[in-house]
Design a protein around this motif. Sequence first.
Motif, PDB file in Angstrom:
ATOM      1  N   SER A   1      -1.858  -1.127 -13.733  1.00  9.44           N
ATOM      2  CA  SER A   1      -1.527  -1.928 -12.510  1.00  9.44           C
ATOM      3  C   SER A   1      -1.498  -2.213 -11.750  1.00  9.44           C
ATOM      4  O   SER A   1      -1.280  -3.204 -11.241  1.00  9.44           O
ATOM      5  CB  SER A   1       0.084  -0.962 -12.244  1.00  9.44           C
ATOM      6  N   PHE A   2      -2.737  -1.046 -10.630  1.00  7.10           N
ATOM      7  CA  PHE A   2      -3.050  -1.818  -9.640  1.00  7.10           C
ATOM      8  C   PHE A   2      -4.269  -2.196  -9.839  1.00  7.10           C
ATOM      9  O   PHE A   2      -4.556  -3.305  -8.915  1.00  7.10           O
ATOM     10  CB  PHE A   2      -3.764  -0.207  -9.183  1.00  7.10           C
ATOM     11  N   ILE A   3      -4.955  -2.815 -10.661  1.00  4.74           N
ATOM     12  CA  ILE A   3      -6.364  -3.003 -10.510  1.00  4.74           C
ATOM     13  C   ILE A   3      -5.593  -4.594 -12.517  1.00  4.74           C
ATOM     14  O   ILE A   3      -6.837  -5.599 -13.005  1.00  4.74           O
ATOM     15  CB  ILE A   3      -6.934  -3.078 -11.512  1.00  4.74           C
ATOM     16  N   GLN A   4      -5.078  -5.699 -11.568  1.00  4.90           N
ATOM     17  CA  GLN A   4      -4.492  -6.449 -11.857  1.00  4.90           C
ATOM     18  C   GLN A   4      -5.329  -7.476 -10.942  1.00  4.90           C
ATOM     19  O   GLN A   4      -4.980  -8.183  -9.847  1.00  4.90           O
ATOM     20  CB  GLN A   4      -3.522  -6.728 -11.823  1.00  4.90           C
ATOM     21  N   PRO A   5      -5.857  -8.465 -11.395  1.00  8.25           N
ATOM     22  CA  PRO A   5      -6.914  -9.849 -10.632  1.00  8.25           C
ATOM     23  C   PRO A   5      -5.588 -10.863  -9.815  1.00  8.25           C
ATOM     24  O   PRO A   5      -6.101 -11.199  -9.420  1.00  8.25           O
ATOM     25  CB  PRO A   5      -8.255  -9.692 -10.994  1.00  8.25           C
ATOM     26  N   ASN A   6      -5.381 -11.168 -11.376  1.00  6.79           N
ATOM     27  CA  ASN A   6      -4.585 -12.456 -11.279  1.00  6.79           C
ATOM     28  C   ASN A   6      -3.398 -12.284  -9.552  1.00  6.79           C
ATOM     29  O   ASN A   6      -2.567 -12.985  -9.466  1.00  6.79           O
ATOM     30  CB  ASN A   6      -3.671 -12.800 -12.319  1.00  6.79           C
ATOM     31  N   VAL A   7      -2.690 -10.595  -9.664  1.00  4.39           N
ATOM     32  CA  VAL A   7      -1.636 -10.812  -8.847  1.00  4.39           C
ATOM     33  C   VAL A   7      -2.413 -10.982  -7.758  1.00  4.39           C
ATOM     34  O   VAL A   7      -1.910 -11.696  -6.227  1.00  4.39           O
ATOM     35  CB  VAL A   7      -0.851  -9.475  -9.378  1.00  4.39           C
TER      36      VAL A   7
ATOM     37  N   GLN B   1       0.915  -1.428   0.300  1.00  6.28           N
ATOM     38  CA  GLN B   1      -0.010   0.206  -0.135  1.00  6.28           C
ATOM     39  C   GLN B   1       0.601   1.445   0.113  1.00  6.28           C
ATOM     40  O   GLN B   1       0.692   2.507  -0.726  1.00  6.28           O
ATOM     41  CB  GLN B   1      -1.463   0.169   1.063  1.00  6.28           C
ATOM     42  N   PHE B   2       1.575   0.820   0.944  1.00 12.22           N
ATOM     43  CA  PHE B   2       2.768   2.684   1.255  1.00 12.22           C
ATOM     44  C   PHE B   2       3.927   2.455  -0.745  1.00 12.22           C
ATOM     45  O   PHE B   2       3.788   3.734  -1.075  1.00 12.22           O
ATOM     46  CB  PHE B   2       3.809   1.747   2.345  1.00 12.22           C
ATOM     47  N   GLU B   3       3.347   1.526  -1.105  1.00 13.37           N
ATOM     48  CA  GLU B   3       4.306   1.805  -2.864  1.00 13.37           C
ATOM     49  C   GLU B   3       3.804   2.530  -2.953  1.00 13.37           C
ATOM     50  O   GLU B   3       4.020   3.037  -4.587  1.00 13.37           O
ATOM     51  CB  GLU B   3       5.332   0.026  -2.582  1.00 13.37           C
TER      52      GLU B   3
ATOM     53  N   ARG C   1       4.113   5.632  -3.209  1.00  9.02           N
ATOM     54  CA  ARG C   1       4.777   6.819  -3.698  1.00  9.02           C
ATOM     55  C   ARG C   1       4.476   6.181  -5.022  1.00  9.02           C
ATOM     56  O   ARG C   1       4.858   7.126  -5.164  1.00  9.02           O
ATOM     57  CB  ARG C   1       5.778   6.132  -3.520  1.00  9.02           C
ATOM     58  N   LYS C   2       4.332   5.189  -5.774  1.00  9.26           N
ATOM     59  CA  LYS C   2       3.452   5.612  -7.088  1.00  9.26           C
ATOM     60  C   LYS C   2       3.166   6.888  -7.324  1.00  9.26           C
ATOM     61  O   LYS C   2       2.877   7.201  -8.334  1.00  9.26           O
ATOM     62  CB  LYS C   2       3.156   4.330  -7.688  1.00  9.26           C
ATOM     63  N   LEU C   3       1.888   6.353  -6.469  1.00 11.06           N
ATOM     64  CA  LEU C   3       1.078   7.783  -6.815  1.00 11.06           C
ATOM     65  C   LEU C   3       1.250   9.119  -6.434  1.00 11.06           C
ATOM     66  O   LEU C   3       1.070   9.754  -7.828  1.00 11.06           O
ATOM     67  CB  LEU C   3      -0.459   7.428  -6.594  1.00 11.06           C
ATOM     68  N   LEU C   4       1.741   9.395  -5.894  1.00  9.25           N
ATOM     69  CA  LEU C   4       2.863  10.766  -5.428  1.00  9.25           C
ATOM     70  C   LEU C   4       3.892  11.379  -6.623  1.00  9.25           C
ATOM     71  O   LEU C   4       4.679  12.158  -6.762  1.00  9.25           O
ATOM     72  CB  LEU C   4       3.025  10.704  -3.912  1.00  9.25           C
ATOM     73  N   SER C   5       4.588   9.410  -7.312  1.00  7.04           N
ATOM     74  CA  SER C   5       5.156  10.174  -8.127  1.00  7.04           C
ATOM     75  C   SER C   5       4.779  10.517  -9.742  1.00  7.04           C
ATOM     76  O   SER C   5       5.599  10.917 -10.860  1.00  7.04           O
ATOM     77  CB  SER C   5       6.201   9.402  -8.430  1.00  7.04           C
ATOM     78  N   VAL C   6       3.178  10.210  -9.651  1.00  5.35           N
ATOM     79  CA  VAL C   6       2.926  10.765 -11.440  1.00  5.35           C
ATOM     80  C   VAL C   6       2.862  12.523 -12.023  1.00  5.35           C
ATOM     81  O   VAL C   6       2.544  12.526 -10.820  1.00  5.35           O
ATOM     82  CB  VAL C   6       1.018   9.957 -11.650  1.00  5.35           C
TER      83      VAL C   6
END
Length: 185
Positions: A71-77, A49-51, A54-59
């Motif tokens: 990348s967040f909506i990958q149900p397979n992961v 979640q923190f990662e 971090r990614k969201l803040l770097s957009v």
Amino acid sequence: MSFFNSEKLQDAQKANLDLLQQISGKIFSSVEQLSQLQFKTLQASTEEQFEGFRKLLSVRDPQGFAELQASFIQPNVQAERLADYNRQVQALIVDTHSEIAKLTSRQVEAGTQQVREFVDVISKNAPAGSEPVVAGFKSSLANAGAVFESAQKAVKQAADVAQSNFDAATAAVGKTAAGGKADSK
């Protein structure tokens, strides 16, 4: 002559206490392992979640945001992580059940042997004419042993069926996750 042997009773009580201690130890160990698994899973989820934050803040642009959102909506992961967690919990449950079954089975066998010895002592010292009663008691003991063995087999079969159902469900989730990977490419 006395049929009651206080030393055997004490030995049986000690054996039962040892069995209870062993079962308690196994249960506590399993609960500890489950707690550790849950803690590790929670820790990994929190780090993820923190990662993500971090990614969201770097957009910096809409294209980067769209890629991040995808990348967040990958149900397979998520499905694979859940399946892995469930596999570990299932393995822990199966191991705990198996160990407790072994412990109790040994104790039941020892108790059955003690009852057989007691019946033998009684039958040797029984008054004349009591043979049918002793034979009936021995028959009842044999039937109780057969019922216990049948119950053990039924529990083992039920555990095997549950395990195979779990394995099939896990395989289905894995196939679904793999299908999601193929669809996203």
